[in-house]
Write a protein that holds these residues in place. Structure first.
Motif, PDB file in Angstrom:
ATOM      1  N   VAL A   8      43.712  43.437  41.569  1.00  0.00           N
ATOM      2  CA  VAL A   8      44.409  42.152  41.617  1.00  0.00           C
ATOM      3  C   VAL A   8      45.773  42.272  40.944  1.00  0.00           C
ATOM      4  O   VAL A   8      46.766  41.719  41.421  1.00  0.00           O
ATOM      5  N   ARG A  40      40.789  37.246  34.835  1.00  0.00           N
ATOM      6  CA  ARG A  40      40.652  37.472  36.282  1.00  0.00           C
ATOM      7  C   ARG A  40      39.249  37.137  36.766  1.00  0.00           C
ATOM      8  O   ARG A  40      38.671  37.841  37.606  1.00  0.00           O
ATOM      9  N   PRO A  43      39.297  35.871  40.607  1.00  0.00           N
ATOM     10  CA  PRO A  43      39.372  37.008  41.527  1.00  0.00           C
ATOM     11  C   PRO A  43      38.084  37.815  41.571  1.00  0.00           C
ATOM     12  O   PRO A  43      37.661  38.271  42.639  1.00  0.00           O
ATOM     13  N   ALA A  64      42.167  36.776  46.579  1.00  0.00           N
ATOM     14  CA  ALA A  64      41.925  36.720  45.137  1.00  0.00           C
ATOM     15  C   ALA A  64      43.239  36.528  44.383  1.00  0.00           C
ATOM     16  O   ALA A  64      43.320  35.755  43.420  1.00  0.00           O
TER      17      ALA A  64
END
Lengths: 288, 288
Positions: A8, A40, A43, A64
């Motif tokens: 990501v 995160r 994601p 994401a």
């Protein structure tokens, strides 16, 4: 979770341009609040949910990143003096403290806009009908009937004392919507059955509430160095929280009940859901 | 223009929910800055450009409403104390003067998000591939490489005196991008040829600059009652404008040259472009 976070991160780096000259403070400000250490979590939910349906990483990482852009913009705007007026975020000075209010407002707007650009770039390797569904779902989860709606209710939450179901509903909108969209997006990308989608939605709902209860616990018990944000704020603002309504022991027990419920929703996925189970465990045992 | 304005008004009314209870100030604030009298210039450009390619109104009005939502959100955020700090907009107190800063920030975010929801709603009667192109084009026009980029450059425009080409570039980003997307969207919806698209782009670029020059003229010559906003502001802020660089007579003559150029771009469309010619005339003869 580290692999997802790295993927990501790379995607976000490639999506946010680096500018020189007149645009540099805007893009620096966008990068400041997006590329620094985040958990995160959204994601991760999205990519693990997508992986259960064999969606290629190249597809899920883009979506994401879009969800994370929305999450990051909301933090920048949330911290503004007119909103929560918070000086600290993720252990660093908040965006407007570094770049000024005007740039922080524009950077939030730009991150929000970039999320929809990212989903619809010509290089997005996702079928157009699916992309429309994702844009729609993301806009709903981020908008009046989701995250922004929750923030608007939260603005007036100090006016009178909310009861437990009102606090739960507020948090469901404010935090749960984007959690919910994250697992839903994996299911949309993977053409999941209605039964699988509804199990994942229920999982996300329980997870979102447990996440928020843990946030409230960290707000009263946490260490500012570990959480990276000002602690004790909700209490100081006189807002009803899960703690003020359930007490510390009651809140901790409620979070555990919710995580049990979340795990039950995952049973039909067998071993495929092992990483989503890990997230559930992480959510209540985290210290930041 | 009245027919288009009414159609867009109806579409906007149907897109922005009315809430009671905790969400009512948010949705009231969104309606306040969207449903009050705007010129609806961008929707007009979009729908007339689409009409030249026989696009059904039902399709173009949705996209026109999305563009207007973006325009309106940008006005709400632009007027904030940390940005232009403007108390008046369209002859009424600006959004944050009525609803407070926090709600104005959220309402702007919600209008921006709603634009992308509107384009991607399941009831949007537009092919999904076209919708992805529209979402992408709108995000680009509204984002760092368009409107927000222009605003970010404008923030620092007082730091040093810009020259004519820098002012033109700033205005091209800030105002021209959304004008450009409006005619481009008509062409995308209508599967226009590359030659037609490029003629319309050139038209929009000239029109956008002429629009901004007229804005500058109204800022120094206009009547606050007619323009509905504070006059003399740019001058007071010491910013370079078309007037400070070209003088009043020079600016007026430049606007007329640009409108002539805009009309030349429309020649290939013959009578089909008569309403776009009317907009060009309106843009330099307007008094508000």
């Amino acid at each position: 979770m580290a692999t997802v976070a790295q993927a990501v991160q790379n995607e976000l780096v490639s999506l946010i341009p680096i500018s020189s000259g007149a645009l540099s403070s805007l893009t620096d400000s966008m990068r400041y609040s997006t590329l620094s250490s985040g958990k995160r979590l959204r994601p991760f939910l999205l990519m693990e949910s997508a992986a259960m349906f064999d969606v290629p990483t190249k597809q899920s990482v883009r979506v994401a990143a879009a969800v994370e852009l929305i999450h990051c913009y909301s933090l920048v705007h949330d911290d503004l003096p007119a909103m929560d007026n918070d000086d600290l975020r993720r252990g660093q000075p908040s965006n407007h403290k570094v770049f000024g209010e005007a740039t922080a407002i524009l950077a939030g707007d730009a991150l929000l806009t970039l999320a929809f650009e990212a989903l619809n770039r010509p290089d997005t390797n996702i079928d157009s009908e699916i992309r429309c569904q994702l844009s729609y779902g993301l806009a709903r989860a981020a908008g009046i009937s989701g995250m922004i709606g929750g923030q608007a209710i939260d603005l007036h939450a100090g006016d009178r004392t909310l009861n437990l179901s009102e606090v739960a509903q507020l948090q469901q909108l404010k935090t749960g919507s984007l959690f919910g969209f994250s697992v839903e997006a994996g299911a949309i990308l993977g053409h999941a059955t209605a039964a699988d989608r509804s199990a994942l939605e229920e999982y996300a709902q329980a997870l979102g509430l447990a996440f928020q209860i843990t946030d409230d616990l960290l707000d009263v018990e946490g260490n500012q160095n570990e959480t990276g944000k000002t602690v004790g704020k909700d209490n100081a603002a006189g807002k009803a929280t899960f703690i003020s309504l359930l007490g510390i022991a009651g809140a901790r027990s409620e979070a555990q009940t919710l995580i049990k419920r979340a795990n039950i929703c995952l049973e039909q996925f067998n071993d495929g859901a092992r990483f989503l189970r890990e997230v559930a465990q992480f959510v209540i045992s985290r210290t930041h």
